[in-house]
Design an enzyme around this catalytic site. Structure first.
Site, short mmCIF file in Angstrom:
data_model
loop_
_atom_site.label_atom_id
_atom_site.label_comp_id
_atom_site.label_asym_id
_atom_site.label_seq_id
_atom_site.Cartn_x
_atom_site.Cartn_y
_atom_site.Cartn_z
N GLU A 84 0.83 -1.21 0.00
CA GLU A 84 0.00 0.00 0.00
C GLU A 84 0.86 1.26 0.00
OE1 GLU A 84 -3.06 0.45 -0.64
OE2 GLU A 84 -3.51 -1.68 -0.75
N TYR A 141 -6.63 6.69 3.73
CA TYR A 141 -6.81 5.63 2.74
C TYR A 141 -6.01 4.39 3.12
CZ TYR A 141 -5.97 2.64 -1.17
OH TYR A 141 -5.85 1.52 -1.93
N ASP A 192 -9.49 5.64 -2.74
CA ASP A 192 -8.41 6.37 -3.41
C ASP A 192 -8.96 6.91 -4.74
OD1 ASP A 192 -8.67 4.16 -5.00
OD2 ASP A 192 -6.55 3.62 -4.99
#
Ligand code: SF4
Length: 386
Positions: A66, A149, A167
Protein backbone atom coordinates in the site's frame (compact mmCIF):
# COMPACT_ATOMS: atom_id res chain seq x y z
CA UNK A 1 -26.90 13.81 -37.31
CA UNK A 2 -26.87 10.00 -37.34
CA UNK A 3 -28.79 8.51 -34.43
CA UNK A 4 -27.06 5.67 -32.55
CA UNK A 5 -28.50 2.29 -33.48
CA UNK A 6 -29.64 -0.25 -30.91
CA UNK A 7 -29.40 -3.13 -33.39
CA UNK A 8 -26.74 -5.77 -32.67
CA UNK A 9 -24.11 -5.97 -35.40
CA UNK A 10 -22.44 -9.36 -35.98
CA UNK A 11 -21.88 -10.40 -32.38
CA UNK A 12 -21.30 -6.88 -31.00
CA UNK A 13 -23.87 -6.27 -28.26
CA UNK A 14 -26.00 -3.15 -28.78
CA UNK A 15 -24.95 -0.09 -26.83
CA UNK A 16 -27.88 1.16 -24.75
CA UNK A 17 -29.23 4.60 -25.50
CA UNK A 18 -28.70 7.04 -22.62
CA UNK A 19 -31.66 7.31 -20.23
CA UNK A 20 -33.12 10.48 -18.83
CA UNK A 21 -31.90 11.32 -15.27
CA UNK A 22 -35.39 10.47 -13.93
CA UNK A 23 -35.46 7.01 -15.54
CA UNK A 24 -31.98 6.01 -14.27
CA UNK A 25 -32.66 4.69 -10.78
CA UNK A 26 -30.17 4.81 -7.90
CA UNK A 27 -28.09 1.61 -7.45
CA UNK A 28 -29.23 -0.77 -4.70
CA UNK A 29 -26.36 -1.12 -2.18
CA UNK A 30 -27.63 -4.54 -1.02
CA UNK A 31 -27.00 -6.09 -4.43
CA UNK A 32 -23.77 -4.34 -5.32
CA UNK A 33 -21.37 -6.14 -2.96
CA UNK A 34 -22.44 -9.70 -3.95
CA UNK A 35 -22.24 -8.76 -7.65
CA UNK A 36 -18.75 -7.34 -7.26
CA UNK A 37 -17.48 -10.21 -5.08
CA UNK A 38 -18.79 -12.78 -7.58
CA UNK A 39 -16.88 -11.00 -10.34
CA UNK A 40 -13.76 -10.80 -8.12
CA UNK A 41 -13.82 -14.54 -7.48
CA UNK A 42 -13.57 -15.10 -11.22
CA UNK A 43 -11.30 -12.24 -12.30
CA UNK A 44 -9.10 -11.20 -9.36
CA UNK A 45 -5.61 -10.07 -10.31
CA UNK A 46 -2.71 -12.18 -9.15
CA UNK A 47 -0.25 -9.72 -7.55
CA UNK A 48 3.03 -10.47 -5.73
CA UNK A 49 1.82 -9.01 -2.42
CA UNK A 50 -1.68 -10.45 -2.53
CA UNK A 51 -2.67 -13.55 -0.53
CA UNK A 52 -4.09 -16.36 -2.64
CA UNK A 53 -7.70 -17.49 -2.01
CA UNK A 54 -7.85 -19.22 1.39
CA UNK A 55 -4.48 -17.80 2.49
CA UNK A 56 -4.21 -15.42 5.43
CA UNK A 57 -2.91 -11.99 4.32
CA UNK A 58 0.43 -10.94 5.84
CA UNK A 59 0.00 -7.41 7.30
CA UNK A 60 3.67 -6.61 6.55
CA UNK A 61 3.23 -7.33 2.82
CA UNK A 62 -0.13 -5.54 2.72
CA UNK A 63 1.36 -2.45 4.38
CA UNK A 64 4.47 -2.44 2.15
CA UNK A 65 2.40 -2.76 -1.03
CA UNK A 66 0.00 0.00 0.00
CA UNK A 67 2.87 2.41 0.72
CA UNK A 68 4.64 1.52 -2.53
CA UNK A 69 1.44 1.89 -4.57
CA UNK A 70 0.64 5.36 -3.18
CA UNK A 71 2.33 7.15 -6.07
CA UNK A 72 3.65 4.33 -8.22
CA UNK A 73 1.98 2.07 -10.77
CA UNK A 74 1.15 -1.59 -10.14
CA UNK A 75 3.53 -2.58 -12.97
CA UNK A 76 6.50 -0.78 -11.39
CA UNK A 77 5.73 -2.06 -7.88
CA UNK A 78 5.22 -5.62 -9.16
CA UNK A 79 8.74 -5.67 -10.60
CA UNK A 80 10.18 -4.24 -7.37
CA UNK A 81 8.22 -5.83 -4.53
CA UNK A 82 9.83 -9.28 -4.26
CA UNK A 83 13.34 -7.79 -4.37
CA UNK A 84 12.52 -5.42 -1.51
CA UNK A 85 10.94 -8.20 0.59
CA UNK A 86 13.91 -10.48 -0.07
CA UNK A 87 16.17 -7.75 1.33
CA UNK A 88 13.85 -6.87 4.26
CA UNK A 89 11.76 -10.01 4.89
CA UNK A 90 9.99 -8.74 8.02
CA UNK A 91 9.06 -5.55 9.80
CA UNK A 92 11.84 -6.36 12.31
CA UNK A 93 14.43 -6.61 9.52
CA UNK A 94 13.27 -3.30 8.08
CA UNK A 95 13.41 -1.62 11.48
CA UNK A 96 16.93 -2.94 12.09
CA UNK A 97 18.25 -1.54 8.78
CA UNK A 98 19.74 1.96 8.52
CA UNK A 99 17.81 4.71 6.76
CA UNK A 100 20.51 4.84 4.07
CA UNK A 101 20.02 1.12 3.32
CA UNK A 102 16.26 1.62 3.01
CA UNK A 103 16.62 4.70 0.80
CA UNK A 104 19.06 2.84 -1.40
CA UNK A 105 16.72 -0.15 -1.74
CA UNK A 106 13.89 2.28 -2.57
CA UNK A 107 15.69 3.65 -5.63
CA UNK A 108 13.48 3.49 -8.69
CA UNK A 109 10.22 4.01 -6.81
CA UNK A 110 10.62 7.78 -6.23
CA UNK A 111 8.76 9.90 -3.66
CA UNK A 112 11.36 9.14 -1.02
CA UNK A 113 9.36 10.65 1.84
CA UNK A 114 7.48 7.32 1.71
CA UNK A 115 10.70 5.38 2.35
CA UNK A 116 11.63 7.57 5.31
CA UNK A 117 8.16 7.16 6.80
CA UNK A 118 8.25 3.42 6.06
CA UNK A 119 11.44 3.15 8.09
CA UNK A 120 10.05 5.26 10.96
CA UNK A 121 6.85 3.23 10.90
CA UNK A 122 8.72 -0.10 11.03
CA UNK A 123 10.68 1.13 14.05
CA UNK A 124 7.48 2.33 15.77
CA UNK A 125 5.79 -1.05 15.18
CA UNK A 126 8.75 -2.92 16.66
CA UNK A 127 9.34 -0.50 19.55
CA UNK A 128 5.73 0.26 20.50
CA UNK A 129 3.68 -2.71 19.25
CA UNK A 130 6.04 -5.68 19.73
CA UNK A 131 6.39 -6.11 15.95
CA UNK A 132 2.62 -6.49 15.41
CA UNK A 133 0.57 -4.11 13.27
CA UNK A 134 -2.43 -2.51 15.00
CA UNK A 135 -5.56 -4.13 13.55
CA UNK A 136 -7.92 -1.14 13.53
CA UNK A 137 -8.17 1.94 11.31
CA UNK A 138 -7.65 4.20 14.34
CA UNK A 139 -4.57 2.30 15.55
CA UNK A 140 -3.01 2.23 12.09
CA UNK A 141 -3.60 5.95 11.56
CA UNK A 142 -1.34 6.76 14.48
CA UNK A 143 1.67 5.30 12.69
CA UNK A 144 4.02 7.43 10.56
CA UNK A 145 3.13 7.63 6.86
CA UNK A 146 -0.30 5.99 7.22
CA UNK A 147 -3.15 8.27 6.17
CA UNK A 148 -6.89 7.66 5.96
CA UNK A 149 -6.81 5.63 2.74
CA UNK A 150 -3.85 3.46 3.70
CA UNK A 151 -5.22 2.75 7.19
CA UNK A 152 -8.57 1.68 5.73
CA UNK A 153 -6.90 -0.47 3.05
CA UNK A 154 -4.64 -2.27 5.56
CA UNK A 155 -7.46 -2.71 8.10
CA UNK A 156 -9.75 -4.16 5.44
CA UNK A 157 -7.24 -6.33 3.53
CA UNK A 158 -5.02 -7.55 6.38
CA UNK A 159 -7.64 -7.77 9.18
CA UNK A 160 -10.99 -7.94 7.33
CA UNK A 161 -12.23 -4.82 9.12
CA UNK A 162 -15.32 -3.10 7.73
CA UNK A 163 -13.55 -0.07 6.26
CA UNK A 164 -13.93 1.80 2.97
CA UNK A 165 -10.55 2.42 1.29
CA UNK A 166 -11.21 5.32 -1.07
CA UNK A 167 -8.41 6.37 -3.41
CA UNK A 168 -8.52 7.99 -6.87
CA UNK A 169 -9.61 4.75 -8.57
CA UNK A 170 -12.44 4.19 -6.14
CA UNK A 171 -13.52 7.84 -6.44
CA UNK A 172 -13.84 7.36 -10.18
CA UNK A 173 -15.90 4.17 -9.82
CA UNK A 174 -18.20 5.74 -7.21
CA UNK A 175 -18.68 8.95 -9.20
CA UNK A 176 -19.74 6.86 -12.20
CA UNK A 177 -21.83 4.32 -10.33
CA UNK A 178 -23.87 7.07 -8.65
CA UNK A 179 -23.52 9.62 -11.52
CA UNK A 180 -22.11 12.28 -9.20
CA UNK A 181 -21.57 15.52 -11.06
CA UNK A 182 -20.05 17.50 -8.17
CA UNK A 183 -16.43 18.16 -9.17
CA UNK A 184 -13.51 16.77 -7.16
CA UNK A 185 -12.20 17.58 -4.63
CA UNK A 186 -15.54 18.97 -3.32
CA UNK A 187 -17.19 15.57 -3.97
CA UNK A 188 -14.75 13.64 -1.74
CA UNK A 189 -16.87 13.49 1.42
CA UNK A 190 -20.01 12.51 -0.53
CA UNK A 191 -18.07 9.77 -2.35
CA UNK A 192 -16.64 8.45 0.93
CA UNK A 193 -20.11 8.30 2.48
CA UNK A 194 -21.47 6.41 -0.55
CA UNK A 195 -18.52 4.00 -0.57
CA UNK A 196 -19.12 3.23 3.12
CA UNK A 197 -22.70 2.18 2.37
CA UNK A 198 -21.40 -0.51 0.01
CA UNK A 199 -18.90 -2.33 2.28
CA UNK A 200 -20.44 -5.70 3.21
CA UNK A 201 -20.35 -7.25 6.70
CA UNK A 202 -18.22 -10.17 5.51
CA UNK A 203 -15.28 -10.42 3.07
CA UNK A 204 -14.40 -6.75 3.64
CA UNK A 205 -10.81 -7.31 2.49
CA UNK A 206 -11.93 -9.01 -0.72
CA UNK A 207 -14.43 -6.21 -1.32
CA UNK A 208 -11.70 -3.55 -0.99
CA UNK A 209 -9.45 -5.46 -3.40
CA UNK A 210 -12.33 -6.12 -5.79
CA UNK A 211 -13.06 -2.41 -5.98
CA UNK A 212 -9.37 -1.72 -6.66
CA UNK A 213 -9.37 -4.35 -9.43
CA UNK A 214 -12.55 -2.97 -10.97
CA UNK A 215 -11.07 0.56 -11.10
CA UNK A 216 -7.78 -0.73 -12.52
CA UNK A 217 -9.09 -3.16 -15.12
CA UNK A 218 -12.60 -2.17 -16.28
CA UNK A 219 -13.63 1.21 -14.91
CA UNK A 220 -10.50 2.87 -16.28
CA UNK A 221 -10.15 6.65 -16.73
CA UNK A 222 -10.65 6.38 -20.50
CA UNK A 223 -12.96 3.97 -22.30
CA UNK A 224 -14.44 2.04 -19.35
CA UNK A 225 -15.39 -1.48 -20.41
CA UNK A 226 -18.93 -1.32 -19.07
CA UNK A 227 -20.03 -4.32 -21.10
CA UNK A 228 -17.84 -6.56 -18.90
CA UNK A 229 -18.64 -4.81 -15.62
CA UNK A 230 -20.51 -6.60 -12.83
CA UNK A 231 -22.25 -3.31 -12.06
CA UNK A 232 -23.30 -2.51 -15.61
CA UNK A 233 -27.03 -2.78 -14.92
CA UNK A 234 -26.78 -0.78 -11.68
CA UNK A 235 -24.44 1.94 -12.93
CA UNK A 236 -26.23 5.26 -13.17
CA UNK A 237 -23.39 6.98 -15.04
CA UNK A 238 -23.57 4.29 -17.71
CA UNK A 239 -27.35 4.51 -17.96
CA UNK A 240 -27.12 8.27 -18.45
CA UNK A 241 -24.34 7.93 -21.02
CA UNK A 242 -21.98 10.16 -19.00
CA UNK A 243 -19.75 7.55 -17.31
CA UNK A 244 -16.64 8.37 -19.30
CA UNK A 245 -16.91 12.08 -18.44
CA UNK A 246 -16.89 11.35 -14.69
CA UNK A 247 -15.55 12.23 -12.22
CA UNK A 248 -15.71 15.96 -12.89
CA UNK A 249 -12.69 17.90 -11.66
CA UNK A 250 -11.99 21.48 -10.82
CA UNK A 251 -9.37 22.85 -13.23
CA UNK A 252 -5.88 22.45 -11.75
CA UNK A 253 -3.58 25.47 -11.56
CA UNK A 254 -0.47 25.29 -13.76
CA UNK A 255 2.66 23.91 -12.08
CA UNK A 256 5.33 26.58 -11.55
CA UNK A 257 8.89 26.12 -12.84
CA UNK A 258 11.78 26.45 -10.38
CA UNK A 259 15.30 27.04 -11.63
CA UNK A 260 18.83 26.88 -10.31
CA UNK A 261 22.43 25.84 -10.99
CA UNK A 262 23.95 22.45 -10.16
CA UNK A 263 27.69 22.02 -9.56
CA UNK A 264 29.37 19.05 -11.22
CA UNK A 265 32.74 19.12 -9.45
CA UNK A 266 35.30 16.48 -10.42
CA UNK A 267 38.65 15.83 -8.72
CA UNK A 268 41.76 14.78 -10.70
CA UNK A 269 41.26 11.20 -9.38
CA UNK A 270 37.79 11.13 -11.00
CA UNK A 271 35.75 11.50 -7.80
CA UNK A 272 32.61 13.63 -7.89
CA UNK A 273 31.35 15.95 -5.17
CA UNK A 274 27.99 14.96 -3.61
CA UNK A 275 26.22 16.15 -0.49
CA UNK A 276 23.35 14.92 1.65
CA UNK A 277 20.05 16.78 1.56
CA UNK A 278 18.49 17.83 4.89
CA UNK A 279 16.46 15.02 6.49
CA UNK A 280 13.20 16.93 6.29
CA UNK A 281 11.63 18.23 3.10
CA UNK A 282 11.81 17.25 -0.55
CA UNK A 283 14.14 14.27 -1.21
CA UNK A 284 15.09 14.45 2.48
CA UNK A 285 18.16 12.46 3.48
CA UNK A 286 19.07 11.63 -0.14
CA UNK A 287 22.44 12.31 -1.74
CA UNK A 288 22.56 15.01 -4.41
CA UNK A 289 24.83 16.89 -6.74
CA UNK A 290 25.21 20.24 -4.91
CA UNK A 291 23.13 23.06 -6.33
CA UNK A 292 21.88 26.56 -5.61
CA UNK A 293 18.44 27.03 -4.13
CA UNK A 294 15.65 26.03 -6.55
CA UNK A 295 13.30 28.97 -6.98
CA UNK A 296 10.89 30.54 -9.43
CA UNK A 297 12.81 33.81 -9.81
CA UNK A 298 15.79 33.59 -12.18
CA UNK A 299 19.10 32.74 -10.46
CA UNK A 300 22.00 34.96 -11.51
CA UNK A 301 24.92 32.92 -12.87
CA UNK A 302 27.54 35.22 -11.33
CA UNK A 303 25.98 34.68 -7.89
CA UNK A 304 25.76 30.93 -8.52
CA UNK A 305 29.51 30.89 -9.24
CA UNK A 306 30.18 32.73 -5.96
CA UNK A 307 28.06 30.18 -4.04
CA UNK A 308 29.92 27.14 -5.44
CA UNK A 309 30.70 24.48 -2.81
CA UNK A 310 34.33 24.18 -3.95
CA UNK A 311 36.89 26.31 -5.76
CA UNK A 312 37.11 25.48 -9.48
CA UNK A 313 37.18 27.07 -12.94
CA UNK A 314 33.49 26.58 -13.63
CA UNK A 315 32.27 26.03 -17.18
CA UNK A 316 28.59 26.22 -18.03
CA UNK A 317 27.48 23.02 -19.79
CA UNK A 318 25.19 23.33 -22.82
CA UNK A 319 21.49 22.51 -22.35
CA UNK A 320 19.52 22.13 -19.13
CA UNK A 321 18.28 19.28 -16.92
CA UNK A 322 14.52 19.09 -16.48
CA UNK A 323 12.49 17.11 -14.01
CA UNK A 324 8.90 17.31 -12.83
CA UNK A 325 7.95 16.89 -9.17
CA UNK A 326 4.38 16.71 -7.88
CA UNK A 327 4.08 20.45 -7.37
CA UNK A 328 6.62 22.02 -9.71
CA UNK A 329 8.85 21.62 -12.73
CA UNK A 330 12.59 21.89 -12.14
CA UNK A 331 15.06 23.29 -14.68
CA UNK A 332 18.75 23.21 -13.76
CA UNK A 333 21.79 24.56 -15.58
CA UNK A 334 24.96 22.63 -14.81
CA UNK A 335 28.30 24.27 -14.01
CA UNK A 336 31.16 21.80 -14.37
CA UNK A 337 34.60 22.29 -12.87
CA UNK A 338 37.76 20.35 -12.13
CA UNK A 339 39.20 20.97 -8.69
CA UNK A 340 42.67 20.60 -7.27
CA UNK A 341 43.43 17.51 -5.17
CA UNK A 342 42.78 18.38 -1.53
CA UNK A 343 40.56 21.37 -2.36
CA UNK A 344 38.29 22.24 0.57
CA UNK A 345 34.72 21.30 -0.29
CA UNK A 346 31.29 21.14 1.35
CA UNK A 347 30.20 17.55 0.79
CA UNK A 348 31.64 14.14 0.14
CA UNK A 349 33.84 12.93 -2.74
CA UNK A 350 32.51 9.76 -4.37
CA UNK A 351 34.40 7.78 -7.05
CA UNK A 352 32.47 7.79 -10.32
CA UNK A 353 32.22 4.00 -10.38
CA UNK A 354 30.67 4.02 -6.87
CA UNK A 355 27.85 6.45 -7.75
CA UNK A 356 25.43 3.56 -8.15
CA UNK A 357 25.93 2.72 -4.44
CA UNK A 358 24.43 6.08 -3.50
CA UNK A 359 20.73 6.76 -2.92
CA UNK A 360 20.38 9.18 -5.83
CA UNK A 361 16.85 10.30 -6.72
CA UNK A 362 15.82 10.43 -10.38
CA UNK A 363 16.20 14.22 -10.67
CA UNK A 364 19.82 13.95 -9.48
CA UNK A 365 20.57 10.99 -11.76
CA UNK A 366 19.49 13.21 -14.65
CA UNK A 367 22.17 15.77 -13.65
CA UNK A 368 24.79 12.98 -13.51
CA UNK A 369 23.76 11.65 -16.93
CA UNK A 370 23.72 15.14 -18.41
CA UNK A 371 27.24 15.95 -17.16
CA UNK A 372 28.64 12.57 -18.22
CA UNK A 373 26.93 12.84 -21.63
CA UNK A 374 28.46 16.28 -22.31
CA UNK A 375 31.92 15.02 -21.25
CA UNK A 376 31.58 11.94 -23.50
CA UNK A 377 30.55 13.99 -26.52
CA UNK A 378 33.37 16.45 -25.98
CA UNK A 379 35.93 13.59 -25.71
CA UNK A 380 34.67 11.98 -28.92
CA UNK A 381 34.96 15.32 -30.78
CA UNK A 382 38.57 15.69 -29.58
CA UNK A 383 39.55 12.09 -30.46
CA UNK A 384 41.60 11.92 -33.73
CA UNK A 385 39.63 10.33 -36.60
CA UNK A 386 41.16 7.20 -38.17
FE1 SF4 B 1 -17.51 1.85 -14.44
FE2 SF4 B 1 -18.90 1.18 -16.60
FE3 SF4 B 1 -18.88 -0.40 -14.46
FE4 SF4 B 1 -20.16 1.94 -14.42
S1 SF4 B 1 -20.64 0.16 -15.69
S2 SF4 B 1 -18.85 1.11 -12.82
S3 SF4 B 1 -18.80 3.19 -15.67
S4 SF4 B 1 -17.11 0.08 -15.79
Amino acid sequence: MVKPSTAAVEGIPPRPLPMSPEAATAPDPQKLAPELLGWYDRHRRSLPWRARPGERPDPYRVWLSEIMLQQTTVTTVSAFFDRFVARFPSVEALAAASLDEVLHAWQGLGYYARARNLHRCARAIVAEHGGHFPDTVEGLRELPGIGAYTAAAIAAIAFDRKAAAVDGNVERVMARLFALETPLPAAKSEIRALAETLVPDARCGDFAQALMDLGASLCTPRSPQCILCPWQSACRGRALGIAETLPRRRARPEKPTRRGFAYWAVRPDGSVLLRKRPENGLLGGMMEVPSTEWREAAVDEAIARQQAPVKAAWVRLPGTVRHTFTHFHLELTVLAGETATGAKAEGQWVPLDRLSDQALPTAIKKIVNHALGVARRSRSRRAPSR
